[in-house]
Design an enzyme around this catalytic site. Structure first.
Site, mmCIF file in Angstrom:
data_model
loop_
_atom_site.group_PDB
_atom_site.id
_atom_site.type_symbol
_atom_site.label_atom_id
_atom_site.label_comp_id
_atom_site.label_asym_id
_atom_site.label_seq_id
_atom_site.Cartn_x
_atom_site.Cartn_y
_atom_site.Cartn_z
ATOM 1 N N LEU A 9 0.742 -1.256 0.000
ATOM 2 C CA LEU A 9 0.000 0.000 0.000
ATOM 3 C C LEU A 9 0.783 1.325 0.000
ATOM 4 O O LEU A 9 1.954 1.299 -0.119
ATOM 5 C CB LEU A 9 -0.937 -0.013 1.195
ATOM 6 N N VAL A 169 6.356 -5.201 7.377
ATOM 7 C CA VAL A 169 5.370 -6.091 6.761
ATOM 8 C C VAL A 169 4.574 -5.341 5.696
ATOM 9 O O VAL A 169 4.297 -5.879 4.617
ATOM 10 C CB VAL A 169 4.432 -6.684 7.827
ATOM 11 N N GLU A 170 4.223 -4.101 5.975
ATOM 12 C CA GLU A 170 3.373 -3.356 5.043
ATOM 13 C C GLU A 170 4.086 -3.015 3.735
ATOM 14 O O GLU A 170 3.526 -3.224 2.654
ATOM 15 C CB GLU A 170 2.886 -2.057 5.706
ATOM 16 N N THR A 171 5.301 -2.487 3.794
ATOM 17 C CA THR A 171 5.910 -1.946 2.571
ATOM 18 C C THR A 171 7.403 -2.229 2.436
ATOM 19 O O THR A 171 8.073 -1.611 1.596
ATOM 20 C CB THR A 171 5.717 -0.422 2.488
ATOM 21 N N TYR A 365 -1.150 -12.003 10.236
ATOM 22 C CA TYR A 365 -0.515 -10.694 10.082
ATOM 23 C C TYR A 365 0.089 -10.226 11.402
ATOM 24 O O TYR A 365 1.246 -9.785 11.449
ATOM 25 C CB TYR A 365 -1.545 -9.681 9.586
#
Length: 384
Positions: A9, A169-171, A365
């Site tokens: 994202l 984890v996100e990016t 997650y």
């Protein structure tokens, strides 16, 4: 926001500045509200563990968008009127933005759950997020921004390792922030949400309103902003509503920039988790041996990830907890993570484990965030 959570994202948020008091006792005029930066684009190739004082900017030319068909649809016109009223926007402008949104069939594929019968596998999931590339990038990020991570921990009580785990984890610490136009993503999911899973079109319509309001407030062109296929933005992959509600100018440069300022991302992640139930100095989970009795196991698993049982209640149902858990005063959840055909993994999640799932509603997650952050923190501390 955190809320969302698995995915890639991009962007930011906003929070008021405190009033500065003069020595005379009179309040000095408040400083201008921080500007939220949403149009600058980061290079998706940046990083693999190299130095990252900030995600690199690239000169990006955005082609003039081809008008979609939304302007011709009654449901889109009705949505434009509703969002204009709810978010106090010009209806003509809102409809003109929708007319430039394009339906993306790939987005409708990505948003779908795994095919029926696909077995979840924690071991495989873990290997995707706790891997050498991500760990190396995380160690570099930690060593570059450790002071800011510690400062956020002191302010909000969220451990530096958790903050680092979320951004990793996100990016991958800013490497993959998304390549979809957010306008296309939110219009596609708001007006053409695919059949075959629970309908979340209302959620994405609301996020479209927040996104357009954010662009309008900052005089930015909505057609140029890139993010994930779900419309998330920046290093922490905030949805537009989270950008507006939880982001903070943590580097104190007068603007909130979750794309180019890792420091703003650090503070915003910490604030998000703190406002979603994080409890200072509480562990995230304990190891556990589940009960062998099928009825007792089913009772403990029924609330899923919501902490619902005291230590005594879990033990009375046959769960075996380590000594370190005996003094835990909050409630616990028995969390089951499947491993395909192998035996599942069990942990007991605390209120803080649940808080991480407010960022992304997945126990897989949450455990990946926790364990990636622990690994990065440990490896960074062990370097000379």
């Amino acid at each position: 926001m955190t809320t969302l959570p698995d995915l890639l994202l991009r962007l930011r948020v906003t929070a008021p500045f405190a009033l500065l008091m003069g020595l005379s006792g009179c309040a000095s005029p408040p400083p201008p509200a921080p500007q939220v930066v949403i149009a600058a684009l980061a290079s998706p190739e940046a990083l693999d563990g190299q130095a990252i004082p900030a995600p690199a900017l690239v000169q990006t030319e955005v082609a003039a968008p081809e008008p979609g068909n939304y302007a011709q649809r009654d449901d889109a016109r009705q949505l434009a009127d509703r969002l204009a009223t709810e978010f106090q926007l010009d209806p003509t402008w809102v409809l003109s933005m929708l007319s430039q949104a394009r339906f993306k069939e790939s987005i409708t594929r990505f948003i779908m759950p795994a095919p029926s019968g696909t077995a979840k596998n924690w071991a495989v999931y873990r290997s995707r997020f706790i891997d050498p590339i991500r760990i190396k990038a995380g160690v570099t990020f930690w060593r570059t921004y450790e002071m800011d991570l510690r400062r956020a921990e002191a302010r909000w009580g969220v451990p530096a390792s958790i903050i680092a785990g979320v951004i990793g984890v996100e990016t991958i610490y800013g490497r993959n922030t998304g390549n979809y136009r957010v306008l296309d993503a939110l219009a596609t999911l708001g007006l053409d949400f695919p059949k075959g899973r629970s309908d979340r079109s209302a959620f994405f319509q609301k996020e479209l309103g927040h996104f357009l309001k954010l662009c309008n407030e900052q005089n930015m062109d909505p057609t140029t902003v890139l993010g994930s296929y779900a419309g998330a933005l920046g290093l922490p992959q905030f949805m537009p509503s989270s950008v507006r509600n939880f982001a903070i100018d943590f580097d104190e440069d007068g603007r909130i920039d979750l794309l180019r300022s890792p420091v703003d991302a650090i503070g915003s992640v910490a604030k998000y988790l703190a406002e979603h139930g994080w409890r200072k100095d509480m562990p995230t989970y304990y190891e556990v041996t589940p009960p062998t009795d099928a009825d007792a196991l089913a009772k403990l698993l029924a609330p899923d990830i919501v902490p619902s049982f005291s230590v005594a209640e879990m033990q009375s149902l046959g769960a075996v907890l380590p000594d370190v858990a005996q003094t835990h005063t909050g409630l616990l959840a028995l969390v089951k993570l499947q491993n395909g055909d192998a035996a599942p993994t069990y942990v007991t999640g605390t209120d803080n484990f649940y808080a991480v799932t407010r960022y992304n509603q997945s126990s897989y997650y949450a455990l990946a965030v926790i364990q990636l952050g622990q690994t990065v923190s440990r490896d960074a501390s062990n370097l000379p």
